[in-house]
Design an enzyme around this catalytic site. Structure first.
Site, PDB file in Angstrom:
ATOM      1  N   ALA A 107      -4.173 -22.188  10.601  1.00 40.86           N
ATOM      2  CA  ALA A 107      -4.024 -21.377  11.814  1.00 40.86           C
ATOM      3  C   ALA A 107      -4.989 -20.196  11.816  1.00 40.86           C
ATOM      4  O   ALA A 107      -5.589 -19.873  12.840  1.00 40.86           O
ATOM      5  CB  ALA A 107      -2.583 -20.879  11.937  1.00 40.86           C
ATOM      6  N   ASP A 146      -6.717 -29.607   9.006  1.00 40.29           N
ATOM      7  CA  ASP A 146      -5.800 -28.734   9.743  1.00 40.29           C
ATOM      8  C   ASP A 146      -6.572 -27.949  10.808  1.00 40.29           C
ATOM      9  O   ASP A 146      -6.724 -26.736  10.708  1.00 40.29           O
ATOM     10  CB  ASP A 146      -5.069 -27.820   8.761  1.00 40.29           C
ATOM     11  CG  ASP A 146      -3.780 -27.257   9.327  1.00 40.29           C
ATOM     12  OD1 ASP A 146      -3.541 -27.416  10.548  1.00 40.29           O
ATOM     13  OD2 ASP A 146      -3.022 -26.644   8.575  1.00 40.29           O
ATOM     14  N   TRP A 147      -7.018 -28.659  11.820  1.00 43.59           N
ATOM     15  CA  TRP A 147      -7.775 -28.098  12.950  1.00 43.59           C
ATOM     16  C   TRP A 147      -6.750 -27.631  13.984  1.00 43.59           C
ATOM     17  O   TRP A 147      -6.126 -28.461  14.649  1.00 43.59           O
ATOM     18  CB  TRP A 147      -8.687 -29.178  13.504  1.00 43.59           C
ATOM     19  CG  TRP A 147      -9.489 -28.846  14.730  1.00 43.59           C
ATOM     20  CD1 TRP A 147      -9.418 -27.736  15.528  1.00 43.59           C
ATOM     21  CD2 TRP A 147     -10.514 -29.672  15.307  1.00 43.59           C
ATOM     22  NE1 TRP A 147     -10.319 -27.820  16.552  1.00 43.59           N
ATOM     23  CE2 TRP A 147     -11.008 -28.993  16.441  1.00 43.59           C
ATOM     24  CE3 TRP A 147     -11.059 -30.917  14.986  1.00 43.59           C
ATOM     25  CZ2 TRP A 147     -12.017 -29.535  17.250  1.00 43.59           C
ATOM     26  CZ3 TRP A 147     -12.056 -31.444  15.794  1.00 43.59           C
ATOM     27  CH2 TRP A 147     -12.534 -30.757  16.911  1.00 43.59           C
ATOM     28  N   GLU A 148      -6.586 -26.295  14.071  1.00 43.86           N
ATOM     29  CA  GLU A 148      -5.581 -25.746  14.998  1.00 43.86           C
ATOM     30  C   GLU A 148      -6.288 -24.990  16.127  1.00 43.86           C
ATOM     31  O   GLU A 148      -6.592 -23.822  15.980  1.00 43.86           O
ATOM     32  CB  GLU A 148      -4.627 -24.823  14.263  1.00 43.86           C
ATOM     33  CG  GLU A 148      -3.798 -25.556  13.217  1.00 43.86           C
ATOM     34  CD  GLU A 148      -2.667 -24.708  12.643  1.00 43.86           C
ATOM     35  OE1 GLU A 148      -2.222 -23.743  13.289  1.00 43.86           O
ATOM     36  OE2 GLU A 148      -2.242 -25.017  11.538  1.00 43.86           O
ATOM     37  N   PHE A 149      -6.465 -25.600  17.229  1.00 43.68           N
ATOM     38  CA  PHE A 149      -6.276 -26.996  17.591  1.00 43.68           C
ATOM     39  C   PHE A 149      -7.490 -27.402  18.401  1.00 43.68           C
ATOM     40  O   PHE A 149      -8.145 -26.531  18.976  1.00 43.68           O
ATOM     41  CB  PHE A 149      -5.006 -27.165  18.463  1.00 43.68           C
ATOM     42  CG  PHE A 149      -3.742 -26.834  17.696  1.00 43.68           C
ATOM     43  CD1 PHE A 149      -3.177 -27.748  16.830  1.00 43.68           C
ATOM     44  CD2 PHE A 149      -3.154 -25.587  17.835  1.00 43.68           C
ATOM     45  CE1 PHE A 149      -2.009 -27.431  16.117  1.00 43.68           C
ATOM     46  CE2 PHE A 149      -1.987 -25.273  17.124  1.00 43.68           C
ATOM     47  CZ  PHE A 149      -1.423 -26.199  16.267  1.00 43.68           C
TER      48      PHE A 149
END
Ligand SMILES: *[C@@H]1O[C@H](CO)[C@@H](O)[C@H](O)[C@H]1NC(C)=O
Ligand SMILES: *[C@@H]1O[C@H](CO)[C@@H](O)[C@H](O)[C@H]1NC(C)=O
Ligand SMILES: *[C@@H]1O[C@H](CO)[C@@H](O)[C@H](O)[C@H]1NC(C)=O
Ligand SMILES: *[C@@H]1O[C@H](CO)[C@@H](O)[C@H](O)[C@H]1NC(C)=O
Length: 381
Positions: A107, A146-149
């Site tokens: 995040a 974890d590509w947010e987003f």
């Protein structure tokens, strides 16, 4: 004739049953194994890899590594290298069967770096080769994106390319080194195609299903410090009034065609706090005027901190069965969270849906492993 037919039917039925059972039993245990995941925040104070009760988990994620924002390669500094070696060797020593992945981004990193990396074949390749090299060098079993987003439909198209090319390279590397392929997973938004802000877009579910081993669906953060006008159940299982719920989110991934065996339900080991406008009005969605307790005005307390909050302030606990959430209130302070009771219902729900398992953000938030133990026991029943 009728009797013969009946006998035949019974025989056929038994045979089919037996063959079915045998094939289930003969399947590698790997396939059937429930996934019990947990993220380890590497910056956590007073919580080391050796304090993880590894028998409660099957997959543990090191959070986070981030590639350089120009070369898109990982530059691991000496101190971090020592931490990574310590992480994988400590966990393997404690539990040789636990799978260890590193998670990329998170995040705090936000979406921009990934959007740029995924936008061209050459930057994708730099990232992919470097990620494989880091995984092997530090003895990880896999990599978690974890590509947010992803923010735009274009990002989603590029994500599809990235996953496809990543899978190809992971396969090639496994063949050329005769090692088991690295695991590839991703942490994704609670819903496959409903975004609360930004343009309409949908995850590339065909590429996700084909190229990833599983996805960790972030079934939390539905409400939080970014909106202080009302309290909210940040990880509601159900919401009759909106689509902001875990049941809706998981359903959207199923409708998008991602196999249930690749879906992992997210569970938060933290709660979110507000300061109420009126202590007498303290339901879910009650008017609020500010965030409540928690460091740096984040309005976040770990479950362990919530337990302490309840004890110290003799807070009143209220179960809300409509949303499957619990909140504690004392004066004008309010915290909504999950506890062993709500997690019990959620685990039952996820098992009935036929999902592969669950994961926690984050492993250091539990109180005496109470929630982690409850979930692990229930899923293994
Ligand atoms: C890359 O990261 C550096 C260091 O954090 C920062 O100063 C720079 O603005 C970033 N560049 C881009 C293009 O995001
Ligand atoms: C990991 O680090 C801890 C704390 O610094 C240390 O006590 C432990 O021996 C290290 N373990 C390994 C396997 O490197
Ligand atoms: C803040 O939350 C309330 C209650 O959930 C909602 O009605 C309102 O639209 C939200 N405001 C913003 C700016 O999102
Ligand atoms: C929830 O999503 C469905 C589509 O999946 C849509 O038809 C419905 O209008 C949405 N409900 C709300 C309250 O936004």
């Amino acid at each position: 004739m009728a009797t013969e037919h009946k006998t035949f039917t019974l025989f056929t039925f038994l045979t089919v049953l037996l063959v079915g059972l045998t094939s289930v039993m003969a399947r590698p245990s790997y396939d059937n194994e429930a996934m019990k995941g947990a993220y380890f925040p590497s910056w956590a104070q007073n919580f080391t890899p050796s304090s993880i009760k590894t028998e409660l988990f099957t997959h543990i994620y090191y959070a986070f590594l981030t590639p350089n924002n120009i070369t898109f390669k990982f530059n691991i500094e000496h101190s971090e290298a020592i931490q990574l070696v310590n992480f994988t060797s400590t966990l393997r020593e404690k539990n040789p069967s636990v799978k260890i992945l590193f998670s990329v981004g998170g995040a705090a990193e936000g979406p921009v770096l990934f959007s740029r990396m995924a936008s061209s074949p050459s930057s994708r390749m730099s990232f992919i080769f470097s990620s494989i090299e880091v995984a092997r060098k530090f003895r990880f079993d896999g990599i978690d994106l974890d590509w947010e987003f992803p923010q735009t439909p274009g990002d989603m198209v590029n994500l599809a390319h990235l996953l496809h090319e990543w899978r190809l390279e992971v396969q090639k590397e496994a063949e050329s080194t005769s090692r088991p392929p690295l695991l590839l997973s991703a942490a994704v938004y609670y819903s496959a195609d409903t975004f609360l802000s930004g343009p309409e877009r949908a995850y590339p579910s065909v590429s996700v299903s084909k190229n990833l081993d599983w996805i960790n669906v972030m079934n939390y953060d539905y409400y939080g410090a970014w909106n202080t006008t009302a309290t909210g159940a940040q990880a509601a299982l159900f919401d009759p009034e909106s689509n902001l719920s875990t049941s809706y989110g998981l359903g959207s991934w199923i409708r998008a065609g991602v196999p249930r065996s690749k879906l992992i339900m997210g569970l938060p080991l933290y709660g979110r706090t507000w300061q109420l406008k009126d202590p007498m009005s303290h339901g879910i969605g009650a008017p609020a005027i500010d965030v409540g307790p928690g460091p740096d005005r984040t309005g976040v307390l770990t479950f362990a901190e919530v337990v302490e909050f309840n004890r110290e302030r003799k807070a009143k606990r209220v179960y809300d069965m409509a949303t499957v959430s619990v909140y504690s209130v004392t004066g004008d302070l309010w915290v909504g969270y999950d506890d062993p009771k709500t997690v019990t219902v959620k685990i039952g729900y996820a098992r009935n849906l036929g999902l592969r398992g669950y994961f926690f953000w984050a492993v250091n938030g539990d109180y005496k492993w109470k929630i982690s133990k409850t979930a692990s026991k229930l899923w293994s029943l």
